[in-house]
Design a protein around this motif. Structure first.
Motif, PDB file in Angstrom:
ATOM      1  N   PHE A 139      -6.332   2.792   2.208  1.00 45.69           N
ATOM      2  CA  PHE A 139      -4.970   2.795   1.672  1.00 45.69           C
ATOM      3  C   PHE A 139      -4.363   1.407   1.819  1.00 45.69           C
ATOM      4  O   PHE A 139      -4.341   0.831   2.910  1.00 45.69           O
ATOM      5  CB  PHE A 139      -4.114   3.843   2.390  1.00 45.69           C
ATOM      6  CG  PHE A 139      -4.590   5.248   2.118  1.00 45.69           C
ATOM      7  CD1 PHE A 139      -4.159   5.933   0.994  1.00 45.69           C
ATOM      8  CD2 PHE A 139      -5.521   5.857   2.951  1.00 45.69           C
ATOM      9  CE1 PHE A 139      -4.630   7.208   0.708  1.00 45.69           C
ATOM     10  CE2 PHE A 139      -6.006   7.134   2.685  1.00 45.69           C
ATOM     11  CZ  PHE A 139      -5.560   7.811   1.563  1.00 45.69           C
TER      12      PHE A 139
ATOM     13  N   THR B 130       1.207  -0.894  -0.043  1.00 39.77           N
ATOM     14  CA  THR B 130       2.252  -0.108  -0.701  1.00 39.77           C
ATOM     15  C   THR B 130       2.063   1.381  -0.406  1.00 39.77           C
ATOM     16  O   THR B 130       3.042   2.123  -0.259  1.00 39.77           O
ATOM     17  CB  THR B 130       2.196  -0.320  -2.240  1.00 39.77           C
ATOM     18  OG1 THR B 130       1.907  -1.679  -2.480  1.00 39.77           O
ATOM     19  CG2 THR B 130       3.492   0.065  -2.898  1.00 39.77           C
ATOM     20  N   SER B 131       0.806   1.788  -0.296  1.00 43.59           N
ATOM     21  CA  SER B 131       0.507   3.213  -0.063  1.00 43.59           C
ATOM     22  C   SER B 131       0.972   3.681   1.315  1.00 43.59           C
ATOM     23  O   SER B 131       1.136   4.879   1.548  1.00 43.59           O
ATOM     24  CB  SER B 131      -1.004   3.461  -0.189  1.00 43.59           C
ATOM     25  OG  SER B 131      -1.488   2.901  -1.381  1.00 43.59           O
TER      26      SER B 131
ATOM     27  N   ARG C 114       5.655   7.611   2.749  1.00 48.33           N
ATOM     28  CA  ARG C 114       4.346   7.312   2.148  1.00 48.33           C
ATOM     29  C   ARG C 114       3.205   7.544   3.143  1.00 48.33           C
ATOM     30  O   ARG C 114       2.119   7.957   2.755  1.00 48.33           O
ATOM     31  CB  ARG C 114       4.330   5.887   1.600  1.00 48.33           C
ATOM     32  CG  ARG C 114       5.213   5.816   0.373  1.00 48.33           C
ATOM     33  CD  ARG C 114       5.162   4.505  -0.319  1.00 48.33           C
ATOM     34  NE  ARG C 114       5.877   4.639  -1.590  1.00 48.33           N
ATOM     35  CZ  ARG C 114       6.061   3.669  -2.446  1.00 48.33           C
ATOM     36  NH1 ARG C 114       5.565   2.480  -2.199  1.00 48.33           N
ATOM     37  NH2 ARG C 114       6.711   3.882  -3.561  1.00 48.33           N
TER      38      ARG C 114
ATOM     39  N   VAL D   8      -0.006   9.942   2.669  1.00 48.84           N
ATOM     40  CA  VAL D   8      -1.400   9.578   2.962  1.00 48.84           C
ATOM     41  C   VAL D   8      -2.041  10.680   3.808  1.00 48.84           C
ATOM     42  O   VAL D   8      -3.155  11.145   3.525  1.00 48.84           O
ATOM     43  CB  VAL D   8      -1.470   8.208   3.699  1.00 48.84           C
ATOM     44  CG1 VAL D   8      -2.832   8.002   4.352  1.00 48.84           C
ATOM     45  CG2 VAL D   8      -1.173   7.077   2.727  1.00 48.84           C
TER      46      VAL D   8
ATOM     47  N   SER E  51      -6.781   1.459   6.856  1.00 50.12           N
ATOM     48  CA  SER E  51      -5.431   1.169   6.369  1.00 50.12           C
ATOM     49  C   SER E  51      -5.098  -0.308   6.461  1.00 50.12           C
ATOM     50  O   SER E  51      -5.527  -1.014   7.371  1.00 50.12           O
ATOM     51  CB  SER E  51      -4.389   1.965   7.151  1.00 50.12           C
ATOM     52  OG  SER E  51      -3.100   1.709   6.614  1.00 50.12           O
TER      53      SER E  51
ATOM     54  N   TYR F 108      -7.457   3.498  -2.461  1.00 50.09           N
ATOM     55  CA  TYR F 108      -6.172   3.989  -2.982  1.00 50.09           C
ATOM     56  C   TYR F 108      -5.178   2.840  -3.024  1.00 50.09           C
ATOM     57  O   TYR F 108      -4.987   2.129  -2.040  1.00 50.09           O
ATOM     58  CB  TYR F 108      -5.629   5.095  -2.076  1.00 50.09           C
ATOM     59  CG  TYR F 108      -6.377   6.396  -2.236  1.00 50.09           C
ATOM     60  CD1 TYR F 108      -6.016   7.303  -3.222  1.00 50.09           C
ATOM     61  CD2 TYR F 108      -7.460   6.698  -1.413  1.00 50.09           C
ATOM     62  CE1 TYR F 108      -6.709   8.497  -3.390  1.00 50.09           C
ATOM     63  CE2 TYR F 108      -8.167   7.877  -1.567  1.00 50.09           C
ATOM     64  CZ  TYR F 108      -7.783   8.774  -2.556  1.00 50.09           C
ATOM     65  OH  TYR F 108      -8.467   9.939  -2.723  1.00 50.09           O
ATOM     66  N   THR F 109      -4.546   2.657  -4.204  1.00 48.96           N
ATOM     67  CA  THR F 109      -3.632   1.533  -4.344  1.00 48.96           C
ATOM     68  C   THR F 109      -2.413   1.928  -5.177  1.00 48.96           C
ATOM     69  O   THR F 109      -2.144   3.122  -5.355  1.00 48.96           O
ATOM     70  CB  THR F 109      -4.406   0.313  -4.917  1.00 48.96           C
ATOM     71  OG1 THR F 109      -3.541  -0.809  -4.962  1.00 48.96           O
ATOM     72  CG2 THR F 109      -5.004   0.593  -6.289  1.00 48.96           C
ATOM     73  N   ASP F 110      -1.654   0.921  -5.655  1.00 50.89           N
ATOM     74  CA  ASP F 110      -0.406   1.227  -6.363  1.00 50.89           C
ATOM     75  C   ASP F 110      -0.553   1.229  -7.877  1.00 50.89           C
ATOM     76  O   ASP F 110       0.421   1.290  -8.605  1.00 50.89           O
ATOM     77  CB  ASP F 110       0.709   0.267  -5.909  1.00 50.89           C
ATOM     78  CG  ASP F 110       0.338  -1.199  -6.122  1.00 50.89           C
ATOM     79  OD1 ASP F 110      -0.773  -1.467  -6.648  1.00 50.89           O
ATOM     80  OD2 ASP F 110       1.135  -2.070  -5.761  1.00 50.89           O
TER      81      ASP F 110
ATOM     82  N   SER G  47      -5.103   5.751  -7.719  1.00 49.75           N
ATOM     83  CA  SER G  47      -3.707   5.659  -7.267  1.00 49.75           C
ATOM     84  C   SER G  47      -3.432   6.569  -6.075  1.00 49.75           C
ATOM     85  O   SER G  47      -3.930   7.690  -6.001  1.00 49.75           O
ATOM     86  CB  SER G  47      -2.785   6.059  -8.421  1.00 49.75           C
ATOM     87  OG  SER G  47      -1.507   6.343  -7.939  1.00 49.75           O
ATOM     88  N   SER G  48      -2.586   6.080  -5.176  1.00 50.81           N
ATOM     89  CA  SER G  48      -2.130   6.905  -4.049  1.00 50.81           C
ATOM     90  C   SER G  48      -1.076   7.898  -4.497  1.00 50.81           C
ATOM     91  O   SER G  48      -0.761   8.839  -3.787  1.00 50.81           O
ATOM     92  CB  SER G  48      -1.456   6.015  -3.003  1.00 50.81           C
ATOM     93  OG  SER G  48      -2.392   5.320  -2.285  1.00 50.81           O
ATOM     94  N   PHE G  49      -0.480   7.626  -5.648  1.00 51.01           N
ATOM     95  CA  PHE G  49       0.705   8.404  -6.040  1.00 51.01           C
ATOM     96  C   PHE G  49       0.475   9.334  -7.216  1.00 51.01           C
ATOM     97  O   PHE G  49       1.165  10.324  -7.383  1.00 51.01           O
ATOM     98  CB  PHE G  49       1.853   7.441  -6.374  1.00 51.01           C
ATOM     99  CG  PHE G  49       2.043   6.385  -5.304  1.00 51.01           C
ATOM    100  CD1 PHE G  49       2.498   6.750  -4.047  1.00 51.01           C
ATOM    101  CD2 PHE G  49       1.721   5.058  -5.541  1.00 51.01           C
ATOM    102  CE1 PHE G  49       2.650   5.799  -3.043  1.00 51.01           C
ATOM    103  CE2 PHE G  49       1.870   4.102  -4.550  1.00 51.01           C
ATOM    104  CZ  PHE G  49       2.341   4.470  -3.299  1.00 51.01           C
TER     105      PHE G  49
END
Ligand code: ADP
Ligand code: ASP
Ligand code: MG
Length: 410
Positions: free
Chosen positions: A8, A11-12, A18, A22, A40, A172-174, A230-232
């Motif tokens: 992660f 930003t994640s 956030r 996670v 992380s 996992y990123t933005d 994406s993390s989101f």
């Protein structure tokens, strides 16, 4: 039981909300039946903040002590993730780089991983725990904390995936994957579903910071399958894998840009054998990596030699160039920090001609001057004024990617 490494980015894990998100994602993976190792980064902005603290005391902080300071960002994040996991009923343990241990050389601020001892991680996994490892850091053989260079948590994750023989390394990123250009600059950038290690390595080294270059080198060497997502937003991202024939059908896979280089010109150098050797040996001896080099045509026995280096090294490189200039009787040294390197990358260039000509034409049509050019089998880079960087990326994206001729059938 499958083993998954999940990394992660800043930003994640940028806020407590956030970090809880996670933990939820990790829990889902555990419930799907995976053993999970989490890597992380520090919370968003934290590494920059720590670096600024060191710079408030010294313009050239001692590298060992700088690493001592900046490595703390990740330590906070992993502890918080472990607490968040325990809150939702998942047993977890956080480990710093030296607790694993992840051994590196002693090149502070840009250390390379040499060896990972996986015993502790494996024993914690056997106890049914999720193991959360601090990205970006390791320990030298002398027992000192080191860091792996900006974006280094990607490399921690891939190296761990290789050492543990994980089934997949999820980054996992933005953004939702690797795009045909930085999606923050090119609105029409498209997600690339599958990309080869080789193309990703070029893009990463040419400025696409979505993956740290060394992480992709590691993945290629050990055959680690990477999934950038994406993390989101829950959707399939980009797979980075071994190249296959199908991939050569795309001439240009992506456009990269890099604002992190400076150009240094040694002016009016006597044009005789051995001069270039003197300049570049002096730089190499001081560990300065040179990227592009251009030597102009000679006029009345004199020529200009220009080269680019990372902005971090620019001041030092200028000093060295000035010393050598004096020694060889050159007129002087000029430095320009406001340049950009724009590149087109694609496996298809190996077998399809015409990309260079088209690239220069697009830049010419936009009135953009080219200062230097460099090529490899699968990329062409041009050095231009920084102020035209975004314009150039958009124009090249339109010409190469949004244009169907980019796909070669047959
Ligand atoms: P993290 O903190 O998760 O490691 P980074 O900021 O290091 O994230 O990398 C993700 C960023 O990379 C994106 O926000 C995007 O702006 C940038 N980027 C640059 N080029 C690309 C590309 N070709 N595809 C996707 N993202 C890119
Ligand atoms: N925190 C480090 C950085 O900002 C490492 C990483 O995020 O990958 O560069
Ligand atoms: Mg990153």
């Amino acid at each position: 039981m499958p083993l998954v490494v999940q990394k992660f980015g800043g930003t994640s894990v940028g806020s407590i909300e956030r970090i809880k998100n996670v933990a939820k994602k990790v829990k889902e993976s555990v419930e799907e039946g995976n053993k999970v190792v989490v890597v992380s980064s520090a919370m968003a902005g934290e590494t920059d903040k720590l670096l600024t603290l060191t710079r408030e005391i010294s313009s050239k902080p001692d590298p060992r002590e700088q690493d001592m300071v900046v490595s703390t960002g990740e330590q906070v994040a992993i502890g918080l993730i472990a607490i968040a996991l325990k809150e939702i009923g998942i047993d977890a343990v956080s480990l710093t780089g030296w607790q694993v241990p992840i051994y590196t050389d002693n090149a502070y601020t840009k250390a390379r991983i040499k060896k990972i001892n996986s015993k502790r991680i494996l024993s914690e996994l056997d106890k049914g725990k999720v193991v959360i490892v601090a990205g970006f850091q390791g320990i030298s053989e002398d027992g000192d904390i080191t860091t792996l260079g900006r974006g280094g948590s990607d490399t921690t994750a891939v190296a761990l995936a290789a050492a543990l023989d994980a089934d997949v390394c999820e980054i996992y990123t933005d953004v939702t994957g690797v795009f045909t250009a930085d999606p923050r600059i090119v609105e029409n950038a498209k997600k690339i579903p599958v990309i080869s290690y080789e193309e990703m390595m070029e893009m990463a080294s040419l400025g696409s910071k979505v993956m740290q270059i060394r992480s992709v080198e590691f993945a290629a060497k050990y055959g680690v399958k990477i999934h950038v997502k994406s993390s989101f937003i829950n959707e399939d991202g980009t797979w980075i894998v071994e190249e296959n024939e199908e991939m050569e059908k795309v001439v240009v896979r992506g456009i990269s840009h890099d604002l992190k280089e400076s150009r240094i010109t040694v002016v009016q150098v006597p044009d005789k054998p051995g001069i270039a050797a003197k300049i570049f040996k002096a730089l190499g001896d001081r560990n300065i990596v040179v990227d592009m080099i251009v030597q102009n045509v000679s006029h009345e026995g004199y020529t200009d030699i220009s080269f680019t280096v990372n902005k971090i090294d620019a001041e030092f490189a200028e000093e060295i160039a000035k010393e050598v200039a004096k020694e060889i009787g050159a007129k002087g040294v000029e430095r320009n920090d406001r340049i950009a390197k724009i590149s087109v990358v694609g496996l298809g260039m190996k077998t399809h001609a015409g990309t260079a000509g088209k690239m220069f034409e697009v830049l010419y049509r936009e009135g953009i001057n080219i200062y230097a050019i460099s090529t490899s089998e699968i990329k062409i880079s041009c050095l231009i004024d920084e102020k035209y960087a975004e314009l150039a990326v958009r124009a090249l994206h339109e010409a190469f990617i949004e244009n169907t001729e980019n796909i070669v059938t047959g």
